[in-house]
Design an enzyme around this catalytic site. Structure first.
Site, mmCIF file in Angstrom:
data_model
loop_
_atom_site.group_PDB
_atom_site.id
_atom_site.type_symbol
_atom_site.label_atom_id
_atom_site.label_comp_id
_atom_site.label_asym_id
_atom_site.label_seq_id
_atom_site.Cartn_x
_atom_site.Cartn_y
_atom_site.Cartn_z
ATOM 1 N N GLY A 31 0.603 -1.237 0.071
ATOM 2 C CA GLY A 31 0.000 -0.102 0.141
ATOM 3 C C GLY A 31 0.908 1.224 0.074
ATOM 4 O O GLY A 31 2.226 1.309 -0.284
ATOM 5 N N GLU A 35 4.194 6.216 -7.688
ATOM 6 C CA GLU A 35 4.411 5.987 -9.280
ATOM 7 C C GLU A 35 5.077 4.704 -9.574
ATOM 8 O O GLU A 35 5.009 4.100 -10.594
ATOM 9 C CB GLU A 35 5.172 7.066 -9.991
ATOM 10 C CG GLU A 35 4.340 8.470 -9.955
ATOM 11 C CD GLU A 35 4.241 9.277 -8.869
ATOM 12 O OE1 GLU A 35 4.790 8.799 -7.738
ATOM 13 O OE2 GLU A 35 4.156 10.645 -8.667
ATOM 14 N N HIS A 37 4.642 1.860 -7.971
ATOM 15 C CA HIS A 37 3.547 0.784 -7.901
ATOM 16 C C HIS A 37 2.669 0.917 -9.164
ATOM 17 O O HIS A 37 2.314 -0.178 -9.781
ATOM 18 C CB HIS A 37 2.680 0.958 -6.646
ATOM 19 C CG HIS A 37 3.189 0.690 -5.435
ATOM 20 N ND1 HIS A 37 3.708 1.800 -4.546
ATOM 21 C CD2 HIS A 37 3.735 -0.417 -4.673
ATOM 22 C CE1 HIS A 37 4.193 1.232 -3.539
ATOM 23 N NE2 HIS A 37 4.370 -0.167 -3.612
ATOM 24 N N GLN A 61 7.202 -10.118 7.560
ATOM 25 C CA GLN A 61 8.413 -9.567 7.193
ATOM 26 C C GLN A 61 9.179 -8.294 7.853
ATOM 27 O O GLN A 61 10.291 -8.088 7.527
ATOM 28 C CB GLN A 61 8.341 -9.292 5.839
ATOM 29 C CG GLN A 61 7.606 -8.008 5.253
ATOM 30 C CD GLN A 61 7.423 -7.808 3.885
ATOM 31 O OE1 GLN A 61 6.313 -8.772 3.391
ATOM 32 N NE2 GLN A 61 7.784 -6.796 3.318
ATOM 33 N N GLY A 147 9.127 -4.802 -8.560
ATOM 34 C CA GLY A 147 9.986 -3.751 -9.163
ATOM 35 C C GLY A 147 11.412 -4.198 -8.796
ATOM 36 O O GLY A 147 11.889 -4.786 -7.803
ATOM 37 N N GLN A 148 12.356 -3.627 -9.682
ATOM 38 C CA GLN A 148 13.744 -3.719 -9.609
ATOM 39 C C GLN A 148 14.408 -3.178 -8.437
ATOM 40 O O GLN A 148 15.559 -3.525 -7.700
ATOM 41 C CB GLN A 148 14.409 -3.551 -10.698
ATOM 42 C CG GLN A 148 15.997 -3.945 -10.836
ATOM 43 C CD GLN A 148 16.638 -3.420 -11.754
ATOM 44 O OE1 GLN A 148 16.427 -3.382 -13.045
ATOM 45 N NE2 GLN A 148 17.920 -2.579 -11.350
ATOM 46 N N ARG A 187 8.810 4.576 1.993
ATOM 47 C CA ARG A 187 9.434 5.322 3.070
ATOM 48 C C ARG A 187 10.006 6.647 3.053
ATOM 49 O O ARG A 187 10.818 7.164 3.989
ATOM 50 C CB ARG A 187 10.604 4.299 3.531
ATOM 51 C CG ARG A 187 10.114 3.043 4.093
ATOM 52 C CD ARG A 187 11.059 2.139 4.462
ATOM 53 N NE ARG A 187 10.524 0.908 5.491
ATOM 54 C CZ ARG A 187 10.312 -0.030 5.137
ATOM 55 N NH1 ARG A 187 10.878 -0.584 3.636
ATOM 56 N NH2 ARG A 187 9.808 -1.085 5.639
#
Length: 282
Positions: A31, A35, A37, A61, A147-148, A187
């Site tokens: 969540g 951009e 995501h 995690q 994503g990388q 973050r």
């Protein structure tokens, strides 16, 4: 757009789609969508008949003293973004919906999860593997998008899917950056204005490492030394790691003799940020 809050609700809807022969794309998220995501969602919408986005801050995690409780959340904004992007189902469970009180099964990917973030966050990837496996099962995904920016996570998930013969294609997508180079991250909202400026040392280090390798440097110590020097010049930065590993087995290497991942985790104030690049570019 459908919002499902339990695994049974999500699976019932997806099962109906699968009976129609439709492909399903899964975008797992915690969540607070941005951009980065959105780039995953856009690709999933383009490549699948139906798209499921999970919005779930996964407690397994997060280690002790990490930011599970304070992790940013805004489900109303996430839902609006998903609907505008063409998502068909948002899966938004609570922890008690995802984990049985007496659950005894977890999944780990040894070796590939033990370097980089695995050193300072030893339980992290076990939690990631377990929840992603559950999300893939619930969504019956044809393809799943990652994503990388979380490159080690991408490698860990690919290994899990390969080792367990899971019938899902794992799709890696490029890092999305702010105009000044900072990698998009939920973050980033933790950063003060001064810290936000200081955080640019990560992307500067990435560019320096890429420049050296493009000019022919292959020695890990030379490349990593130059990158560390840039970060250490920033007073608000504290390095967790800056390392070079093989891609995608995530093992230490002294020279870039094949595809490598150069990755870092750096504290800016109290906020831990990550960035990386893969060479040669995939």
């Amino acid at each position: 757009m459908i919002i499902a809050t339990t695994p049974a609700e999500a699976t019932a809807q997806v099962s109906a789609w699968k009976k129609e022969g439709l492909s399903v794309g899964l975008v797992p998220t915690m969540g607070y969508l941005h951009e980065g995501h959105l780039s995953l969602i856009t690709r999933a919408v383009a490549e699948n008949d139906r798209v499921v986005v999970s919005v779930f801050v996964n407690p397994t995690q997060f280690g002790p003293n990490e930011d599970f409780e304070s992790y940013p959340r805004d489900f109303a904004a996430d839902s609006a973004l998903c609907e505008s992007a063409g998502v068909h189902l948002v899966f938004h469970p609570q922890p008690e919906d995802m984990y049985f009180a007496d659950a005894s099964t977890t999944i780990t990917a040894a070796g590939v999860s033990e370097q980089l973030c695995g050193k300072s966050r030893p339980i992290h990837f076990g939690g990631v593997c377990t929840v992603v496996n559950k999300l893939m099962n619930i969504s019956q995904a044809t393809r799943a998008y990652f994503g990388q920016k979380d490159a080690q996570q991408l490698a860990v998930i690919r290994r899990m899917v390969r080792d367990l013969n899971m019938n899902v294609e794992v799709v890696g997508c490029p890092i999305i950056r702010e105009a000044d180079g900072l990698a998009k991250s939920s973050r980033n909202t933790y950063l003060s204005a001064e810290e936000r400026q200081a955080a640019l040392c990560l992307s500067r280090a990435v560019r320096e490492g890429q420049r050296l390798m493009e000019e022919g440097q292959r020695d890990a110590s030379a490349i990593l030394g130059a990158m560390r020097a840039l970060i250490e010049a920033e007073p608000l930065a504290r390095i967790d790691y800056v390392d070079m590993v093989t891609w995608d087995s995530i093992q230490p290497c002294e020279r870039a003799e094949g595809p490598v991942l150069v990755a870092m985790a750096v504290y800016i104030g109290k906020t831990r940020l990550i960035d990386n690049f893969i060479f040669p570019k995939p």
